[in-house]
Design an enzyme around this catalytic site. Structure first.
Site, PDB file in Angstrom:
ATOM      1  N   ASP A 143       4.431  -1.853 -10.941  1.00 36.62           N
ATOM      2  CA  ASP A 143       5.193  -0.978 -10.046  1.00 36.62           C
ATOM      3  C   ASP A 143       4.657   0.456 -10.121  1.00 36.62           C
ATOM      4  O   ASP A 143       3.465   0.666 -10.349  1.00 36.62           O
ATOM      5  CB  ASP A 143       6.685  -1.088 -10.378  1.00 36.62           C
ATOM      6  CG  ASP A 143       6.963  -0.831 -11.860  1.00 36.62           C
ATOM      7  OD1 ASP A 143       6.221  -0.026 -12.482  1.00 36.62           O
ATOM      8  OD2 ASP A 143       7.904  -1.434 -12.411  1.00 36.62           O
ATOM      9  N   SER A 144       5.537   1.429  -9.920  1.00 34.23           N
ATOM     10  CA  SER A 144       5.075   2.827  -9.868  1.00 34.23           C
ATOM     11  C   SER A 144       4.426   3.285 -11.176  1.00 34.23           C
ATOM     12  O   SER A 144       3.559   4.148 -11.161  1.00 34.23           O
ATOM     13  CB  SER A 144       6.236   3.761  -9.525  1.00 34.23           C
ATOM     14  OG  SER A 144       7.305   3.575 -10.429  1.00 34.23           O
ATOM     15  N   ILE A 145       4.842   2.707 -12.296  1.00 34.60           N
ATOM     16  CA  ILE A 145       4.284   3.155 -13.583  1.00 34.60           C
ATOM     17  C   ILE A 145       2.816   2.725 -13.676  1.00 34.60           C
ATOM     18  O   ILE A 145       2.006   3.353 -14.339  1.00 34.60           O
ATOM     19  CB  ILE A 145       5.134   2.619 -14.758  1.00 34.60           C
ATOM     20  CG1 ILE A 145       6.577   3.134 -14.595  1.00 34.60           C
ATOM     21  CG2 ILE A 145       4.552   3.052 -16.089  1.00 34.60           C
ATOM     22  CD1 ILE A 145       7.563   2.511 -15.571  1.00 34.60           C
ATOM     23  N   GLN A 148       0.922   5.032 -10.831  1.00 34.39           N
ATOM     24  CA  GLN A 148       0.659   6.417 -11.261  1.00 34.39           C
ATOM     25  C   GLN A 148      -0.299   6.497 -12.444  1.00 34.39           C
ATOM     26  O   GLN A 148      -0.510   7.579 -12.994  1.00 34.39           O
ATOM     27  CB  GLN A 148       1.984   7.092 -11.643  1.00 34.39           C
ATOM     28  CG  GLN A 148       2.938   7.254 -10.465  1.00 34.39           C
ATOM     29  CD  GLN A 148       4.312   7.751 -10.888  1.00 34.39           C
ATOM     30  OE1 GLN A 148       4.540   8.071 -12.047  1.00 34.39           O
ATOM     31  NE2 GLN A 148       5.231   7.815  -9.933  1.00 34.39           N
ATOM     32  N   HIS A 156       9.864   7.404 -15.520  1.00 31.58           N
ATOM     33  CA  HIS A 156       8.397   7.448 -15.453  1.00 31.58           C
ATOM     34  C   HIS A 156       7.828   8.154 -16.686  1.00 31.58           C
ATOM     35  O   HIS A 156       8.560   8.812 -17.426  1.00 31.58           O
ATOM     36  CB  HIS A 156       7.958   8.135 -14.156  1.00 31.58           C
ATOM     37  CG  HIS A 156       8.369   7.363 -12.943  1.00 31.58           C
ATOM     38  ND1 HIS A 156       9.545   7.613 -12.276  1.00 31.58           N
ATOM     39  CD2 HIS A 156       7.783   6.310 -12.317  1.00 31.58           C
ATOM     40  CE1 HIS A 156       9.661   6.747 -11.267  1.00 31.58           C
ATOM     41  NE2 HIS A 156       8.604   5.946 -11.265  1.00 31.58           N
TER      42      HIS A 156
END
Lengths: 244, 244
Positions: free
Chosen positions: B11-13, B16, B193
């Site tokens: 996912d976003s982790i 990024q 995050h």
């Protein structure tokens, strides 16, 4: 599924571009979910040696798998001076230019539409190189510089001239960096390689050129639906619209 | 020429992870000239939505192009609570576990030898989430947490249990991070995050697991000769030895 690929082909300054704050990882982040940034950086290599890699890294006959864009970023090692400590890496400037031309011609054979960006070597801070050599070799350090800013500038000029001749975009890093005061310490960590700020200059310049050539991340589609486009009651719809 | 690929799926982790100090770019740097680290991170995605991507990202029937290793790093969105502001991302924990199992089964069909590493979601700092929401939405910010550390911990436990059941390696990030004092501020930027230090933990843990599984960068060959191996009088020899 393969995304469009952007290949960074060069020497140590490209190889180190995924270190913290590096220009390669910043590009990869900017093109997140749009293109893959692939590093093909070879520390210590000059353009003569880079030619041996060409057919391995960019095989002919498969334009569908060719990168959409490639940066060619050599010259820092070619410009090492004859008869000094990095003598073995030296390549005469005319041959350097001719080697870059061969690389470009090969890439255009792989894919005529590939965006090719030439990057000149960065400027050299001779005092910084000397301090660095002394920090490693002490008294045995070279007394005469193995690279000079002036000679490296001649390689940069040849790179710019070749880009003009071939109608390619070019980042003149040698000139650009010297527009800023204290470029020696601000942008160079050892008189040759880049600080995070120096990496920032490469990132900004390469992104600008990519954007001017229509390869702007904002204008490229996401590979799959943004999560906000997914209906949690009927998720398959978003994927039918975008993936099939 | 394709190098071995390591895919980061999450996912976003994961998305990024190429920001400055990110765990993805640190892995890419560690495997420089040995493997390509490819990010397939999808911000906001839960495992239910990730299933729609599987056949696109990991097509069957071409084991030669399958990655040598994949990290599967979901759960932070699945663990969003029902009836709160991130409700639409919620996936029940049993379904989360089953979805991860489906992802693993698909990857093993792509390549039975692929190294698969499961990563649990990181811990949640509820106060940090609240401050973050207030900084964005002011008075309209949620009053009740959309994720709790306790519930996310249950997802982490299910992830660890599945790894044991399937004989896979696993990074229990949820537990690991909480071993350190002040993990809330040290490792999390908005309660969820990761800070650069938090990214450092993921990098260290994933590298350790890769190394234990024999995928150690030190033991993998360089793609082409090191520049010091090239005889400047006869450069083709080094390339004949290594590239043909």
């Amino acid at each position: 599924m393969r995304r469009p690929e952007i290949i960074l082909f060069g020497d140590s300054i490209t190889a180190q571009s995924f270190r913290s704050g590096g220009w390669g990882s910043r590009l990869a982040d900017a093109y997140s979910r749009k293109a893959d940034v692939v590093v093909r950086g070879y520390g210590g290599y000059n353009t003569r040696w880079a030619l041996f890699l060409l057919h391995h890294i960019f095989p002919l006959g498969s334009s569908s798998t060719s990168p959409v864009a490639t940066t060619i970023f050599f010259g820092a090692n070619d410009a090492a001076l004859r008869g000094r400590t990095s003598d073995r890496q030296h390549v005469p400037v005319e041959e350097y230019k001719d080697n870059i031309r061969k690389i470009v011609e090969h890439l255009k054979k792989c894919s005529p539409t590939m965006l090719i960006v030439l990057v000149t070597p960065p400027p050299i801070d001779e005092a910084g190189r000397q301090s660095y050599a002394e920090s490693i070799y002490g008294e045995k350090a070279m007394k005469k510089p193995e690279r000079t800013n002036e000679i490296t500038g001649i390689y940069a000029q040849h790179c710019v001239a070749l880009a003009e001749e071939l109608g390619l975009r070019c980042v003149n890093l040698w000139s650009k960096m010297q527009e800023t005061d204290d470029w020696q310490k601000k942008y160079l960590s050892d008189g040759l390689h880049l600080t995070p700020q120096g990496n920032g200059v490469v990132y900004e310049e390469v992104s600008r050129v990519f954007r001017e050539a229509w390869l702007a991340p904002d204008e490229m589609p996401l590979d799959f639906p943004h999560h906000s486009q997914i209906d949690d009651k009927n998720p398959s719809k978003a994927f039918e619209d975008r993936c099939l």
